[in-house]
Motif scaffolding. Structure first.
Motif, PDB file in Angstrom:
ATOM      1  N   HIS A 116     -11.547   1.634 -14.271  1.00  0.00           N
ATOM      2  CA  HIS A 116     -11.045   2.930 -13.819  1.00  0.00           C
ATOM      3  C   HIS A 116     -11.873   3.400 -12.635  1.00  0.00           C
ATOM      4  N   ASP A 117     -11.331   4.336 -11.896  1.00  0.00           N
ATOM      5  CA  ASP A 117     -12.066   4.998 -10.816  1.00  0.00           C
ATOM      6  C   ASP A 117     -11.575   6.437 -10.742  1.00  0.00           C
ATOM      7  N   GLU A 118     -11.890   7.086  -9.651  1.00  0.00           N
ATOM      8  CA  GLU A 118     -11.542   8.506  -9.540  1.00  0.00           C
ATOM      9  C   GLU A 118     -10.021   8.719  -9.523  1.00  0.00           C
ATOM     10  N   GLU A 119      -9.257   7.668  -9.234  1.00  0.00           N
ATOM     11  CA  GLU A 119      -7.796   7.799  -9.206  1.00  0.00           C
ATOM     12  C   GLU A 119      -7.151   7.408 -10.531  1.00  0.00           C
ATOM     13  N   GLY A 120      -7.956   7.023 -11.514  1.00  0.00           N
ATOM     14  CA  GLY A 120      -7.401   6.735 -12.828  1.00  0.00           C
ATOM     15  C   GLY A 120      -7.558   5.286 -13.233  1.00  0.00           C
ATOM     16  N   ARG A 121      -6.677   4.849 -14.112  1.00  0.00           N
ATOM     17  CA  ARG A 121      -6.715   3.506 -14.671  1.00  0.00           C
ATOM     18  C   ARG A 121      -5.421   2.761 -14.354  1.00  0.00           C
ATOM     19  N   ARG A 146      -8.023  -2.734  -6.167  1.00  0.00           N
ATOM     20  CA  ARG A 146      -9.376  -2.184  -6.353  1.00  0.00           C
ATOM     21  C   ARG A 146      -9.760  -2.174  -7.835  1.00  0.00           C
ATOM     22  N   ARG A 166      -4.704   0.438  -4.592  1.00  0.00           N
ATOM     23  CA  ARG A 166      -5.216   1.020  -5.842  1.00  0.00           C
ATOM     24  C   ARG A 166      -5.329  -0.037  -6.938  1.00  0.00           C
ATOM     25  N   ASP A 207       0.833  -1.204   0.000  1.00  0.00           N
ATOM     26  CA  ASP A 207       0.000   0.000   0.000  1.00  0.00           C
ATOM     27  C   ASP A 207       0.869   1.257   0.000  1.00  0.00           C
ATOM     28  N   PRO A 208       0.388   2.322  -0.644  1.00  0.00           N
ATOM     29  CA  PRO A 208      -0.959   2.494  -1.193  1.00  0.00           C
ATOM     30  C   PRO A 208      -1.123   1.947  -2.608  1.00  0.00           C
ATOM     31  N   ALA A 209      -0.003   1.597  -3.280  1.00  0.00           N
ATOM     32  CA  ALA A 209      -0.110   1.112  -4.661  1.00  0.00           C
ATOM     33  C   ALA A 209      -0.916  -0.174  -4.736  1.00  0.00           C
TER      34      ALA A 209
END
Length: 400
Positions: free
Chosen positions: A220-225, A99, A96, A91-93
């Motif tokens: 994808h989400d709010e943090e990208g792809r 998810r 992300r 984490d945090p990678a």
């Protein structure tokens, strides 16, 4: 101490040595491997969840700061591939990437594959039956998970023969002290597999399909792809982890069943217990015997303080035979209901593909135990492959 990962007799039966390690304490220094061995179930389970340990240290320290040498530059293709996969990310990678991968690799995806898994298992067993027997490893155990992962990823049938050799060469680096030839093969496989997947990714960007690669590209989400490298590393990890555990659970499991023939009879009579039986086979002879962790901050295990920079070897095979957690741990009991084995790991690195692996194992064992399929007989006692961390048989010759 009998713990010797390079000794063929130990690899063939490590469980008496694990008993010795558990008796010596909760953290036992092994000079030969340069690691602290942790062999008790409660400790292994807790440390898998403890973020003072890490699969890598590079999210917090440089190699120099951690007192370790950087790998040779020529090994970089392997480390880039491995370091961007869920198994080694922290984490945090890790959070992300997991998810985003979970958006594409859903329970629904697994359930959609189940009919194909059962069909493939039936076809493979049918061929083995038509031949009157053969090597269960190469005819059923290996082809099934590779075909399933290829189906999942959308790999064309003509290319599927490439996958197993690439995976085997890459996985050689997960053994203790891999030699330079092993590293060379792993690097070559990393380069070739990555290049192949880049080509598939480019095709899916132009013509998306229902396969997992298309799903990973789209996730994808709010943090990208996911980056292209993260997609590639995820695909390779799914193949490597997804087939090594399944292959070795199949062959190790049948070898255990042949030594406990009464258990086979019980399973034939009660096929509804197949799911419980698969978990017991994974506990009884664990396909991944050791999972390593770096100590990121000083940690106490029992009376031992293990300093930052040390390496801990979490002994899954020992934890799964710990009498403090399992009644009669050295007994194969396919009806064992209370069975929180650690073969799929725990914590943030718990195996994402565990539901699919279980479905594959249920399908292959179910097909071999189905009505109308004569009982399997062992032709000759098998030999164990070189290698301890990923532990499996060279072959398993059977007949009907």
């Amino acid at each position: 101490m009998g713990f010797d990962p390079w000794d063929a007799a130990f690899v063939a039966d490590p469980y008496p040595a694990y008993r010795e390690v558990r008796e010596q304490g909760r953290a036992v220094w092994c000079e030969a491997t340069g690691q602290w061995l942790v062999a008790h179930y409660a400790d292994v389970s807790a440390l898998l969840r403890d973020r003072r340990l890490g699969r890598t240290y590079l999210h917090r320290f440089s190699h120099e700061e951690f007192g370790r040498e950087a790998p040779p530059p020529e090994h970089e293709p392997f480390h880039v591939l491995n370091g961007n996969g869920l198994l080694d990310l922290e984490d945090p990678a890790h959070a992300r990437v997991r998810r985003l991968v979970a958006k594409a690799f859903t329970p629904r995806t697994v359930e959609r594959l189940v009919p194909a898994v059962r069909r493939l298992a039936g076809e493979l067993v049918g061929r083995l039956l038509a031949d009157g027997g053969g090597d269960l490893l190469t005819t059923v155990a290996e082809p099934l998970p590779v075909a399933v992962i290829a189906e999942l990823l959308g790999v064309p049938e003509a290319d599927r023969g490439l996958l197993r050799p690439w995976s085997a060469d890459i996985c050689g680096m997960f053994e203790l002290r891999p030699d330079e030839e092993t590293a060379r093969r792993a690097v070559r496989a990393s380069v070739e597999f990555s290049a192949y997947l880049r080509g598939l990714i480019a095709e899916r960007r132009m013509r998306p399909g229902e396969d997992l690669i298309s799903g990973l590209i789209a996730a994808h989400d709010e943090e990208g792809r996911l980056s292209e490298q993260e997609v590639i590393s995820t695909c390779v990890l799914l193949l490597n982890a997804g087939h090594e555990a399944t292959v070795n659970t199949t062959t190790n499991g049948w070898w255990a069943l042949f030594r406990n023939p009464g258990q086979i009879d019980g399973l034939r009579a009660h096929p509804e217990k197949l799911s419980t039986a698969v978990d017991e086979l994974m506990r009884y002879d664990t396909p991944l015997q050791m999972f390593e962790r770096w100590v990121l901050d000083d940690i106490r295990v029992g009376d031992t303080v293990i300093p930052r920079g040390a390496e801990i070897a979490l002994l899954f095979g020992s934890a799964n035979r710990d009498p403090a957690r399992f009644d009669a741990p050295d007994t194969l009991d396919l009806g064992r209901a209370d069975n929180p084995h650690l073969s799929f790991g725990a914590g943030i690195h718990y195996c994402l593909g565990a539901p699919l692996a279980r479905r594959e194992l249920e399908a292959s064992f179910g097909a071999l135990l189905a009505d109308g399929v004569p009982p399997l007989r062992l032709v000759e006692e098998p030999q164990w492959r070189d290698g301890y961390v990923i532990r499996g048989l060279r072959e398993l010759i059977v007949e009907f």
